[in-house]
Design an enzyme around this catalytic site. Structure first.
Site, PDB file in Angstrom:
ATOM      1  N   ASP A 106       0.864  -1.182   0.000  1.00  0.00           N
ATOM      2  CA  ASP A 106       0.000   0.000   0.000  1.00  0.00           C
ATOM      3  C   ASP A 106       0.896   1.226   0.000  1.00  0.00           C
ATOM      4  OD1 ASP A 106      -1.851   2.025   0.385  1.00  0.00           O
ATOM      5  OD2 ASP A 106      -3.024   0.919   1.869  1.00  0.00           O
ATOM      6  N   ARG A 135      -0.102   4.420  -0.480  1.00  0.00           N
ATOM      7  CA  ARG A 135      -0.842   5.668  -0.318  1.00  0.00           C
ATOM      8  C   ARG A 135      -0.274   6.533   0.801  1.00  0.00           C
ATOM      9  NH1 ARG A 135      -6.822   3.225  -0.078  1.00  0.00           N
ATOM     10  NH2 ARG A 135      -5.637   1.632   1.069  1.00  0.00           N
TER      11      ARG A 135
END
EC number: 3.5.4.25
Length: 205
Positions: A126, A128
């Site tokens: 991930d 982000r």
């Protein structure tokens, strides 16, 4: 991070007439959007969601994920409440971009799960970053959220930026045979809170 407000307009939807606020991240060139409804600057906790862009799920009705269903459910919940905020963040494919997401899907078609596919392409599970949320929420006067999410990383990201998360509101929707492995992997490898036993928990910063 230089995130600047650009403009705002009304956005009629099937659920409510929202106000759409446009922001530009000058460092990356990415354009982010916030949809707001009602008085969100009164100091009380605001029902809200941080929603990362998912073209396949949000616009193309893909059943490989639960993103489109979560987006719709979040907007419906805000409309029912008459007050809330949704941050639509341009972080396609958990931050790897659309074409790399298609490459990851190709690997998943061959048997990899969503985390393994990202890692085989040289990315983190991930990628982000939620730092752009702080200036957007500050511009709107939001200091506390009732956050609609199953992802503890979003709770931690906000609390680390001194945005209070008064409550985590589970958002369990969009389950189907095509995304069963995807959702199980998010729970097992990414720590997403997918079961009833996690409801009501707010991790401490």
């Amino acid at each position: 991070m230089p995130v600047v407000f650009v403009a705002a307009s009304k956005l009629p939807t099937p659920f409510a007439i929202f106000t759409m606020h446009g922001f530009l991240d000058e460092a990356t060139g990415r354009e982010h959007v916030v949809l707001s409804l009602g008085d969100i600057a009164d100091g009380e906790p605001v029902l809200g969601r941080l929603h990362s862009e998912c073209l396949t799920g949000d616009a193309l009705f893909s059943q490989r994920c639960d993103c489109g269903s979560q987006l719709e459910a979040a907007l419906q919940a805000i409309a029912r409440e008459g007050r809330g905020v949704l941050l639509y963040l341009r972080q396609e494919g958990r931050g790897i971009g659309l074409l790399n997401k298609i490459r990851a899907y190709e690997l998943q078609d061959g048997g990899a799960d969503t985390v393994e596919a990202n890692e085989r392409l040289g990315f983190a599970a991930d990628q982000r970053d939620y730092a752009m949320c702080l200036p957007m929420l500050e511009h709107l006067g939001v200091k506390s959220l009732r956050l609609m999410t199953n992802n503890p990383r979003k709770v931690k990201a906000l609390t680390d930026m001194s945005i209070k998360v008064a409550e985590r509101v589970p958002l369990h929707t969009g389950h189907n045979p095509h995304n069963r492995l995807y959702l199980a992997t998010k729970a097992d490898k990414l720590g997403h809170m997918m079961g009833n036993k996690h409801q009501g928990e707010v991790p401490q910063a």
